[in-house]
Design a protein around this motif. Structure first.
Motif, mmCIF file in Angstrom:
data_model
loop_
_atom_site.group_PDB
_atom_site.id
_atom_site.type_symbol
_atom_site.label_atom_id
_atom_site.label_comp_id
_atom_site.label_asym_id
_atom_site.label_seq_id
_atom_site.Cartn_x
_atom_site.Cartn_y
_atom_site.Cartn_z
ATOM 1 N N ASN A 54 0.846 -1.204 0.000
ATOM 2 C CA ASN A 54 0.000 0.000 0.000
ATOM 3 C C ASN A 54 0.881 1.254 0.000
ATOM 4 O O ASN A 54 2.117 1.142 0.050
ATOM 5 C CB ASN A 54 -0.987 0.001 1.189
ATOM 6 C CG ASN A 54 -0.287 -0.064 2.525
ATOM 7 O OD1 ASN A 54 0.552 0.766 2.836
ATOM 8 N ND2 ASN A 54 -0.634 -1.068 3.314
ATOM 9 N N GLY A 55 0.257 2.401 -0.048
ATOM 10 C CA GLY A 55 1.019 3.649 -0.140
ATOM 11 C C GLY A 55 1.723 4.009 1.163
ATOM 12 O O GLY A 55 2.803 4.608 1.156
ATOM 13 N N THR A 56 1.119 3.647 2.278
ATOM 14 C CA THR A 56 1.733 3.944 3.578
ATOM 15 C C THR A 56 3.040 3.175 3.732
ATOM 16 O O THR A 56 4.057 3.722 4.186
ATOM 17 C CB THR A 56 0.749 3.564 4.717
ATOM 18 O OG1 THR A 56 -0.508 4.182 4.445
ATOM 19 C CG2 THR A 56 1.262 4.010 6.062
ATOM 20 N N LEU A 59 5.809 4.749 1.728
ATOM 21 C CA LEU A 59 6.438 5.891 2.420
ATOM 22 C C LEU A 59 7.407 5.413 3.492
ATOM 23 O O LEU A 59 8.542 5.897 3.588
ATOM 24 C CB LEU A 59 5.355 6.771 3.073
ATOM 25 C CG LEU A 59 4.452 7.574 2.138
ATOM 26 C CD1 LEU A 59 3.291 8.175 2.926
ATOM 27 C CD2 LEU A 59 5.233 8.684 1.447
ATOM 28 N N THR A 80 -1.829 17.504 5.150
ATOM 29 C CA THR A 80 -1.631 16.248 4.430
ATOM 30 C C THR A 80 -2.461 15.158 5.091
ATOM 31 O O THR A 80 -3.034 15.351 6.164
ATOM 32 C CB THR A 80 -0.145 15.843 4.397
ATOM 33 O OG1 THR A 80 0.017 14.708 3.537
ATOM 34 C CG2 THR A 80 0.402 15.503 5.777
ATOM 35 N N MET A 81 -2.492 14.013 4.425
ATOM 36 C CA MET A 81 -3.167 12.845 4.977
ATOM 37 C C MET A 81 -2.262 12.260 6.074
ATOM 38 O O MET A 81 -1.040 12.350 5.979
ATOM 39 C CB MET A 81 -3.375 11.850 3.823
ATOM 40 C CG MET A 81 -4.321 10.752 4.112
ATOM 41 S SD MET A 81 -3.377 9.271 4.460
ATOM 42 C CE MET A 81 -4.698 8.082 4.570
ATOM 43 N N ALA A 83 -1.034 9.525 6.841
ATOM 44 C CA ALA A 83 0.039 8.557 6.539
ATOM 45 C C ALA A 83 1.384 9.235 6.318
ATOM 46 O O ALA A 83 2.432 8.632 6.595
ATOM 47 C CB ALA A 83 -0.336 7.723 5.315
ATOM 48 N N THR A 84 1.390 10.477 5.832
ATOM 49 C CA THR A 84 2.659 11.173 5.617
ATOM 50 C C THR A 84 3.378 11.320 6.957
ATOM 51 O O THR A 84 4.570 11.008 7.084
ATOM 52 C CB THR A 84 2.416 12.580 5.001
ATOM 53 O OG1 THR A 84 1.411 12.499 4.001
ATOM 54 C CG2 THR A 84 3.684 13.165 4.423
ATOM 55 N N MET A 126 4.281 16.652 -0.354
ATOM 56 C CA MET A 126 3.090 15.905 -0.765
ATOM 57 C C MET A 126 2.383 16.726 -1.851
ATOM 58 O O MET A 126 2.128 17.913 -1.659
ATOM 59 C CB MET A 126 2.176 15.695 0.446
ATOM 60 C CG MET A 126 1.110 14.633 0.240
ATOM 61 S SD MET A 126 -0.335 15.229 -0.644
ATOM 62 C CE MET A 126 -1.339 15.856 0.687
ATOM 63 N N ASP A 152 5.748 12.387 -1.534
ATOM 64 C CA ASP A 152 4.535 11.620 -1.278
ATOM 65 C C ASP A 152 3.604 11.963 -2.440
ATOM 66 O O ASP A 152 2.929 12.999 -2.442
ATOM 67 C CB ASP A 152 3.921 12.002 0.069
ATOM 68 C CG ASP A 152 2.649 11.203 0.362
ATOM 69 O OD1 ASP A 152 2.105 10.601 -0.589
ATOM 70 O OD2 ASP A 152 2.192 11.195 1.513
ATOM 71 N N TYR A 178 -4.589 2.622 -3.880
ATOM 72 C CA TYR A 178 -5.849 2.313 -3.197
ATOM 73 C C TYR A 178 -7.001 2.500 -4.192
ATOM 74 O O TYR A 178 -6.858 3.202 -5.203
ATOM 75 C CB TYR A 178 -5.994 3.238 -1.972
ATOM 76 C CG TYR A 178 -7.271 2.980 -1.208
ATOM 77 C CD1 TYR A 178 -7.498 1.756 -0.589
ATOM 78 C CD2 TYR A 178 -8.257 3.965 -1.125
ATOM 79 C CE1 TYR A 178 -8.680 1.519 0.083
ATOM 80 C CE2 TYR A 178 -9.439 3.732 -0.443
ATOM 81 C CZ TYR A 178 -9.647 2.499 0.152
ATOM 82 O OH TYR A 178 -10.825 2.266 0.814
ATOM 83 N N LYS A 181 -7.799 5.775 -6.064
ATOM 84 C CA LYS A 181 -6.725 6.528 -6.715
ATOM 85 C C LYS A 181 -6.891 6.534 -8.250
ATOM 86 O O LYS A 181 -7.757 5.843 -8.789
ATOM 87 C CB LYS A 181 -5.365 5.950 -6.321
ATOM 88 C CG LYS A 181 -5.058 6.103 -4.838
ATOM 89 C CD LYS A 181 -5.031 7.565 -4.424
ATOM 90 C CE LYS A 181 -4.597 7.797 -2.993
ATOM 91 N NZ LYS A 181 -5.538 7.329 -1.956
ATOM 92 N N GLY A 188 -2.399 -1.044 -2.654
ATOM 93 C CA GLY A 188 -1.095 -1.175 -3.315
ATOM 94 C C GLY A 188 -0.311 0.109 -3.243
ATOM 95 O O GLY A 188 -0.856 1.181 -2.941
ATOM 96 N N TRP A 279 -6.927 14.497 -8.515
ATOM 97 C CA TRP A 279 -7.352 13.227 -7.886
ATOM 98 C C TRP A 279 -8.666 13.459 -7.137
ATOM 99 O O TRP A 279 -9.613 12.694 -7.273
ATOM 100 C CB TRP A 279 -6.275 12.718 -6.918
ATOM 101 C CG TRP A 279 -6.816 11.627 -6.053
ATOM 102 C CD1 TRP A 279 -7.366 10.447 -6.479
ATOM 103 C CD2 TRP A 279 -6.896 11.613 -4.634
ATOM 104 N NE1 TRP A 279 -7.785 9.702 -5.398
ATOM 105 C CE2 TRP A 279 -7.509 10.396 -4.255
ATOM 106 C CE3 TRP A 279 -6.499 12.505 -3.627
ATOM 107 C CZ2 TRP A 279 -7.736 10.043 -2.928
ATOM 108 C CZ3 TRP A 279 -6.726 12.160 -2.306
ATOM 109 C CH2 TRP A 279 -7.344 10.937 -1.967
ATOM 110 N N PHE A 311 -8.351 17.446 4.361
ATOM 111 C CA PHE A 311 -7.600 16.887 5.493
ATOM 112 C C PHE A 311 -7.592 17.851 6.674
ATOM 113 O O PHE A 311 -7.427 19.060 6.479
ATOM 114 C CB PHE A 311 -6.140 16.634 5.094
ATOM 115 C CG PHE A 311 -6.002 15.682 3.955
ATOM 116 C CD1 PHE A 311 -6.537 14.405 4.031
ATOM 117 C CD2 PHE A 311 -5.328 16.054 2.802
ATOM 118 C CE1 PHE A 311 -6.417 13.522 2.980
ATOM 119 C CE2 PHE A 311 -5.210 15.174 1.740
ATOM 120 C CZ PHE A 311 -5.752 13.913 1.827
#
Ligand SMILES: Cc1ncc(COP(=O)(O)O)c(C=O)c1O
Length: 365
Positions: A54-56, A59, A80-81, A83-84, A126, A152, A178, A181, A188, A279, A311
């Protein structure tokens, strides 16, 4: 209900996933992994692609592979989200926050240098909602202070900065695939890079730091591998990525043309040097609109239109707020309070966009 975003699987996804099952290649070994890594990294203008689950994890893997560890500081935008920030926290390093710039909603390059200390090791930017950061001044300041630049790019597949796609503009670029996206593998991620040594480390740490002498490990690795099934969907999605980006941009143009006359709605940015891939088509609900953002969201939901708030910045997140007490980030604060993601997916129709804008206009009373 018009969803904020839904995946569009209209290519060869079923054929390729069926192939995985028929041939028994369902784990993280299999031909689709390398094919997806090669195709997507090439699309970004990068030499190497390392797919993750996944994206997390992309990172975290990037930070770990660059040697970021406890005691270090990593500069990130506060807008940001989560996860960053979390990916930095996982390494034991501290996320150091920077406000956004009003013209792109991204990290403000002019406010980075004042946050650099002896502990700073990296700047992780990001590309917000698909709009590239102003990378020129960011890479300049990073070079001056010998810092890594990590992108990111979870939200920005195909976005451009001065004609170059994001992801390969720094030392490592991280993407999410995800389901919401621009292209998806369900869950992923991928790290792309032009640096062979970084790519080697990314591959090693993704796979438990297994080396040729099996079961002897020199590093703390992770199992962040992508499966062949996910990658099969990714390869199919690469066949429609240009169409997917163009759909996002066409929908944004149509939204802009209808919303530009609605007083109190600020449209999403697109700097002259940027290609925004939208997006999330996001607008700001200003005071002059006459209804607060949260009330507008409830009103839209009642009419069958799903939305998301922008966010909430990291410095006001309950889990992080104590660390950043007293710090002020007025631009990010405003984006968090006034921003709303309107339906943005690739399945959105013109009629739906017209209905969404008419409903927003009708909320003004
Ligand atoms: C900016 C940003 N970074 C990281 C992520 C995390 O990606 P994932 O959900 O694939 O772990 C997201 C997800 O939306 C994101 O928007």
């Amino acid at each position: 209900m018009i969803p904020v975003c839904e995946p569009k699987l209209s290519g060869k996804e079923l054929e390729y996933v069926t192939d995985c099952i028929k041939t028994n290649w369902i784990s993280s070994k299999g031909k689709y992994i390398t094919e997806f890594e090669e195709k997507f990294s090439k699309y970004c203008g990068a030499k190497y692609g390392i797919a993750t689950c996944n994206g997390t994890t992309a990172l975290h893997l990037a930070l770990a592979s660059l040697g970021i560890k406890s005691g270090d500081e990593v500069i990130i935008p506060t807008f940001t989200m989560i996860a960053t920030a979390n990916s930095v926290t996982y390494t034991g390093a501290k996320p150091v926050l920077v406000d956004s710039e009003p013209k792109t909603w991204n990290i403000d390059p002019s406010k980075i240098e004042e946050k650099i200390t002896k502990r700073t090791k990296a700047i992780m930017v990001m590309h917000t909602y698909g709009h590239s950061c102003d990378m020129g001044p960011i890479t300049e300041v990073a070079k001056e202070h010998d810092l890594w630049v990590i992108e990111d790019a979870a939200e920005a597949h195909g976005a451009e900065y001065k004609g170059k796609r994001v992801g390969a503009l720094g030392d490592a670029g991280c993407f999410s695939f995800y389901a919401n996206k621009i292209i998806t593998t369900g869950e992923g991620g991928m790290v792309v890079t032009n640096d062979e040594k970084i790519a080697e480390m990314l591959r090693l740490l993704r796979d438990q730091a297994f080396e040729p002498k099996r079961f002897l490990h020199r590093y703390i690795g992770f199992n962040y591998r992508m499966t062949n099934l996910q990658a099969a969907i990714g390869v199919a999605q690469m066949g429609v990525i240009d169409e997917s980006v163009e759909t996002r941009r066409r929908n944004a143009r149509f939204y802009n043309s209808l919303l530009k006359d609605v007083e109190g709605i600020t449209l999403p940015p697109e700097a002259p040097w940027a290609k925004n891939v939208y997006w999330m088509y996001t607008v700001l609900v200003e005071n002059s609109f006459g209804m607060e953002r949260d009330k507008l969201m409830v009103y839209l939901k009642e009419k069958g239109i799903d939305t998301r708030s922008a966010f909430y910045p990291i410095h006001i997140q309950p889990v992080y707020a104590e660390q950043y007490k007293g710090e002020k980030y007025p631009v990010a604060g405003k984006l968090g309070r006034k921003g709303v993601n309107l339906p943005s997916g690739n399945t959105l129709t013109k009629d739906q966009i017209r209905f969404i804008v008419e409903t927003i206009a009708s909320a003004k009373g």
